[in-house]
Design a protein around this motif. Structure first.
Motif, short mmCIF file in Angstrom:
data_model
loop_
_atom_site.label_atom_id
_atom_site.label_comp_id
_atom_site.label_asym_id
_atom_site.label_seq_id
_atom_site.Cartn_x
_atom_site.Cartn_y
_atom_site.Cartn_z
N GLY A 188 58.83 84.81 -2.62
CA GLY A 188 59.85 84.24 -3.62
C GLY A 188 60.57 82.94 -3.48
O GLY A 188 61.39 82.29 -4.13
N ILE A 189 60.30 82.17 -2.40
CA ILE A 189 60.79 80.77 -2.15
C ILE A 189 60.44 79.91 -2.86
O ILE A 189 59.11 79.87 -3.56
CB ILE A 189 60.42 80.45 -0.65
CG1 ILE A 189 61.27 79.09 -0.16
CG2 ILE A 189 59.01 80.24 -0.28
CD1 ILE A 189 61.35 78.71 1.11
N THR A 190 61.17 78.85 -3.27
CA THR A 190 60.70 77.81 -4.19
C THR A 190 60.88 76.50 -3.54
O THR A 190 61.77 76.43 -2.68
CB THR A 190 61.49 77.79 -5.71
OG1 THR A 190 62.82 77.46 -5.36
CG2 THR A 190 61.45 79.29 -6.28
N LYS A 229 54.10 75.85 -0.79
CA LYS A 229 52.98 75.78 -1.98
C LYS A 229 52.75 77.52 -1.92
O LYS A 229 52.27 78.30 -1.14
CB LYS A 229 51.59 75.28 -1.42
CG LYS A 229 51.57 73.77 -1.52
CD LYS A 229 50.33 73.07 -1.24
CE LYS A 229 50.28 71.68 -1.16
NZ LYS A 229 49.12 71.26 -0.79
N GLY A 230 53.11 77.91 -3.28
CA GLY A 230 53.20 79.40 -3.31
C GLY A 230 54.15 79.92 -2.39
O GLY A 230 55.26 79.76 -2.36
N GLU A 231 53.63 81.06 -1.78
CA GLU A 231 54.41 81.73 -0.49
C GLU A 231 54.19 81.01 0.69
O GLU A 231 55.04 81.28 1.80
CB GLU A 231 54.16 83.13 -0.59
CG GLU A 231 54.41 84.09 -1.95
CD GLU A 231 54.38 85.49 -1.57
OE1 GLU A 231 53.39 85.94 -0.82
OE2 GLU A 231 54.70 86.13 -2.52
N ARG A 232 53.24 80.20 0.93
CA ARG A 232 53.13 79.63 2.12
C ARG A 232 54.23 78.27 2.47
O ARG A 232 54.35 77.40 1.47
CB ARG A 232 51.66 78.58 1.96
CG ARG A 232 51.33 78.08 3.39
CD ARG A 232 49.69 77.82 3.58
NE ARG A 232 49.21 77.26 4.58
CZ ARG A 232 49.48 76.07 4.98
NH1 ARG A 232 49.75 75.13 4.08
NH2 ARG A 232 49.06 75.54 6.39
N VAL A 233 54.77 78.33 3.41
CA VAL A 233 55.81 77.46 3.76
C VAL A 233 55.28 76.67 5.09
O VAL A 233 54.89 77.17 6.20
CB VAL A 233 57.23 77.85 4.00
CG1 VAL A 233 58.29 77.10 4.47
CG2 VAL A 233 57.69 78.91 3.01
N VAL A 234 55.47 75.35 5.13
CA VAL A 234 55.15 74.46 6.43
C VAL A 234 56.38 73.62 6.51
O VAL A 234 56.75 72.85 5.85
CB VAL A 234 53.76 73.91 6.28
CG1 VAL A 234 53.57 72.85 7.52
CG2 VAL A 234 52.62 74.78 5.91
N LEU A 235 56.88 73.82 7.85
CA LEU A 235 57.65 73.08 8.54
C LEU A 235 57.29 71.93 9.38
O LEU A 235 56.47 72.41 10.42
CB LEU A 235 59.05 73.91 8.97
CG LEU A 235 59.96 74.59 7.89
CD1 LEU A 235 59.20 75.83 7.61
CD2 LEU A 235 61.44 74.87 8.70
N GLU A 236 57.76 70.75 9.23
CA GLU A 236 57.25 69.76 10.40
C GLU A 236 58.45 69.18 10.84
O GLU A 236 59.63 68.69 10.20
CB GLU A 236 56.31 68.41 9.58
CG GLU A 236 55.17 69.10 8.86
CD GLU A 236 54.08 68.98 9.82
OE1 GLU A 236 54.30 68.91 11.07
OE2 GLU A 236 52.78 69.51 9.36
N MET A 237 58.69 69.31 12.11
CA MET A 237 59.79 68.90 12.66
C MET A 237 59.69 68.04 13.99
O MET A 237 58.47 68.06 14.68
CB MET A 237 60.74 70.02 13.26
CG MET A 237 59.97 70.93 14.04
SD MET A 237 60.80 72.66 14.60
CE MET A 237 59.99 73.57 13.11
N LEU A 238 60.58 67.13 14.29
CA LEU A 238 60.58 66.23 15.44
C LEU A 238 61.88 66.50 16.08
O LEU A 238 62.87 66.35 15.62
CB LEU A 238 60.60 64.84 15.17
CG LEU A 238 60.75 63.82 16.49
CD1 LEU A 238 59.63 64.14 17.37
CD2 LEU A 238 60.54 62.36 15.82
#
Length: 213
Positions: free
Chosen positions: A107-109, A153-162
């Motif tokens: 459900g995340i947008t 993208k859809g339900e897939r969530v990617v966090l990139e962090m430093l």
């Protein structure tokens, strides 16, 4: 694979490589090598750095060929660089680490994810209760979060962090994911994400962070 397992695996590979490795003294001599930073449990390393001490001067290409051939499948040697003996130890240079966290949230947008990211980066402080061997304590995570990007993208969530790492303190990637979930009000747990450490950084010109390799 835990950090100590990774160290033992490298020691075994160095022995198989027949490279002129310097060994420690004592009753149980071991190849002299030092990783830049321990890899947290449950995190996959995509750009780990290690100092290896040799007793003879060999070309980086030859070292890479012999050591790469001794490593097990799934562990790739990306590159070898000669470092002067008087250079600072890798571990003393580490000041930051880049991580990628991948998971699925129903459900995340993209708009909601961006709002949570902005709220984290705009916060003046982010108090966080951290549990350790000496009990719980509250730390401020905000100064240690240098960059944060989110892709949905859809339900897939990617966090990139430093984030901050090394002798001045660490921010753990699962703490950033937990902050993201809490700030956005998203249903999910940090343990549901896969974590990768993609690079290590050193300080350059004040607080600016640059890749170590």
């Amino acid at each position: 694979m835990g950090h100590l397992d990774l160290v033992r695996l490298f020691e075994q590979a160095l022995r198989r490589s027949a490279l002129p490795v310097v060994y420690s003294g004592g009753f149980n001599p071991r190849p002299r090598l030092v990783f830049a930073a321990p890899l947290p449990v449950g995190v996959r390393g995509l750009g780990e750095l290690v100092d290896v001490y040799l007793s003879s001067l060999l070309s980086p290409a030859l070292i890479q060929e012999r050591l790469a051939a001794a490593l097990p499948q799934g562990l790739a040697l990306v590159g070898v660089r000669r470092v002067p003996l008087e250079a600072p130890a890798l571990a003393s240079l580490v000041a930051g680490a880049a991580y990628r966290a991948e998971g699925e949230l129903a459900g995340i947008t993209p708009k909601e994810a961006e709002a949570a990211r902005q709220a984290i980066l705009k916060a003046s402080s982010l108090p966080w209760q951290r549990r350790g061997p000496e009990g719980a304590k509250v730390v401020d995570l905000r100064p240690g979060i240098k960059q944060l990007q989110v892709e949905v993208k859809g339900e897939r969530v990617v966090l990139e962090m430093l984030v901050r790492a090394g002798q001045e303190g660490n921010v753990r990637p699962e703490e950033v994911v937990a902050l993201f979930l809490k700030t956005g009000g998203f249903a999910g747990e940090p343990e549901d994400f896969l974590y990768y450490r993609t690079a290590l950084f050193a300080k350059s010109q004040g607080e600016r962070l640059v890749p170590l390799f």
